[in-house]
Scaffold this active site. Structure first.
Site, PDB file in Angstrom:
ATOM      1  N   HIS A  89      -2.989-101.755  20.724  1.00 42.25           N
ATOM      2  CA  HIS A  89      -3.003-102.125  19.305  1.00 42.25           C
ATOM      3  C   HIS A  89      -1.767-101.582  18.589  1.00 42.25           C
ATOM      4  O   HIS A  89      -1.250-102.219  17.664  1.00 42.25           O
ATOM      5  CB  HIS A  89      -4.268-101.603  18.624  1.00 42.25           C
ATOM      6  N   ASP A 147      -7.067-106.034  25.294  1.00 42.21           N
ATOM      7  CA  ASP A 147      -7.863-105.921  26.521  1.00 42.21           C
ATOM      8  C   ASP A 147      -6.985-106.097  27.757  1.00 42.21           C
ATOM      9  O   ASP A 147      -6.968-105.258  28.666  1.00 42.21           O
ATOM     10  CB  ASP A 147      -8.945-107.004  26.549  1.00 42.21           C
ATOM     11  N   GLU A 173      -7.504-108.816  19.973  1.00 39.04           N
ATOM     12  CA  GLU A 173      -8.437-108.097  20.832  1.00 39.04           C
ATOM     13  C   GLU A 173      -8.253-108.497  22.292  1.00 39.04           C
ATOM     14  O   GLU A 173      -8.257-107.652  23.187  1.00 39.04           O
ATOM     15  CB  GLU A 173      -9.883-108.374  20.386  1.00 39.04           C
ATOM     16  N   HIS A 194      -6.728 -99.563  25.439  1.00 37.97           N
ATOM     17  CA  HIS A 194      -6.919-100.655  24.478  1.00 37.97           C
ATOM     18  C   HIS A 194      -6.302-100.282  23.125  1.00 37.97           C
ATOM     19  O   HIS A 194      -5.565-101.077  22.522  1.00 37.97           O
ATOM     20  CB  HIS A 194      -8.418-100.926  24.336  1.00 37.97           C
ATOM     21  N   GLU A 195      -6.566 -99.065  22.643  1.00 30.74           N
ATOM     22  CA  GLU A 195      -6.036 -98.645  21.337  1.00 30.74           C
ATOM     23  C   GLU A 195      -4.512 -98.485  21.381  1.00 30.74           C
ATOM     24  O   GLU A 195      -3.824 -98.780  20.399  1.00 30.74           O
ATOM     25  CB  GLU A 195      -6.709 -97.341  20.894  1.00 30.74           C
TER      26      GLU A 195
END
Length: 367
Positions: free
Chosen positions: A238, A289, A285, A234-235
């Site tokens: 980003h 995901d 987000e 997930h990070e």
């Protein structure tokens, strides 16, 4: 002055998502009675105070007793207002520093057209005008930052904050994080750097340019490497989708935006702010995901690990103030249901289990 604080306690023998406690603070220190009846009483000289949670609304008081590390995370508005108005003895300097940082952040966001006179080149004027016009244009602005400059921005940003982080090095936890990260970031244009911070709160965050920081509390809460891998995937997204870059440029103000485009961070001054102040939109987000799940599947890592950790943290928060990571990455029943649906839609791929001794990783972090 006796101040009451309701918050969430992280530390030894506490649940993964922390436990809700009522604390008392005065000019001597902090007093907490845990759910199992133990009494904690750090003095104000032992306490460290900082912002926590990407929403910027949480405060964190942390302290250590030997190799045991504790943190009280709270967003109690009345308590925060009281501390700001009349800081307890021993914390006045720390509170003054936080408030000064808050004022600088507000000033950066409020930079107006007077700054435009510093920049006479028409392309840069256009860039500034578009940047201050509206939040959605942050994505447009990020597209003007070359990868090399993004990496320099991330390094500069991390250097501004590193002194306030209790970095852990050369442990099985570092090796595990690097192994998970290397598997997940294979083929990326970014050269990711991975850091473990000794902090009992459950958090992880990504900095532009490929720096990912994970709190020891999150690694202790995960039941296996595949669960941590879900957060790391997930990070990574980003960073890959430049969510972190857009958030930083949006929050830090004009000087940093210009510095990122032209690659001169000398003009950015102290615009770094708090690492934990970045926030992402719901769309960002959702994208992190879904692309994170795809990344897990491509790497041969069970994507159910992401779902298990999210669901566990959400369940353990029991409707109270969430852990730091959930404060910035809201986990709702709808989000968990969507993840479960997306996992069912992923193509079947061979699994390559992560060969990591997870009990040894957690043991190396202590309590």
């Amino acid at each position: 002055m006796l101040l009451s604080i309701q918050g969430r306690l992280f530390g030894p023998e506490q649940p993964a998502a922390g436990s809700v406690v009522n604390a008392a603070m005065d000019d001597i220190g902090l007093r907490i009675t845990t759910e199992d009846g133990r009494h904690l009483a750090p003095t104000n000289s032992q306490l460290q105070l900082r912002y926590a949670g990407f929403d910027g609304k949480h405060w964190q008081l942390s302290w250590s007793e030997g190799d045991r590390h504790w943190a009280l995370l709270f967003d109690d508005a009345a308590a925060i207002a009281a501390i700001e108005h009349e800081p307890p003895a021993g914390l006045r300097e720390a509170v003054a520093g936080l408030l000064a940082s808050k004022r600088r952040s507000s000033m950066r966001r409020g930079l107006g057209l007077s700054a435009i006179g510093l920049w006479l080149a028409l392309p840069l004027l256009l860039l500034v005008a578009l940047f201050v016009a509206a939040r959605p244009l942050s994505g447009w602005l990020a597209g003007f930052v070359p990868l090399q400059q993004e990496v320099k921005l991330g390094d500069w940003f991390f250097d501004q904050q590193k002194a306030g982080l209790d970095l852990i090095t050369d442990t099985p936890a570092n090796a595990a994080l690097e192994a998970i990260g290397a598997r997940l970031s294979e083929g990326s244009a970014y050269s990711f750097r991975w850091h473990v911070v000794r902090d009992p709160t459950l958090n992880a965050f990504a900095i532009p340019g490929g720096i990912v920081v994970v709190h020891s509390g999150l690694m202790l809460a995960a039941d296996g490497a595949d669960e941590l891998a879900g957060v790391i995937a997930h990070e990574i997204e980003h960073v890959e989708q430049r969510h972190s870059l857009r958030a930083m440029l949006r929050e830090a103000g004009l000087r940093l935006a210009v510095a990122a485009v032209i690659g001169d961070f000398g003009i950015a001054g102290s615009a770094a702010g708090q690492l934990s102040s970045l926030s992402f939109s719901r769309d960002s987000e959702r994208e992190a995901d879904e692309l994170g799940l795809q990344r897990l599947a491509r790497a041969g890592i069970d994507p159910d690990g992401m779902l298990r950790l999210f669901a566990k943290l959400d369940a353990e928060s029991k409707g109270q103030a969430p852990p730091a990571w959930l404060a910035s990455h809201p986990t709702t029943p709808e989000r968990i249901a969507r993840l479960r649906e997306r996992i069912g839609q992923l193509p079947s791929t061979p699994r390559r289990p992560l060969a990591i001794d997870w009990p040894a990783v957690q043991s190396s972090l202590g309590s």
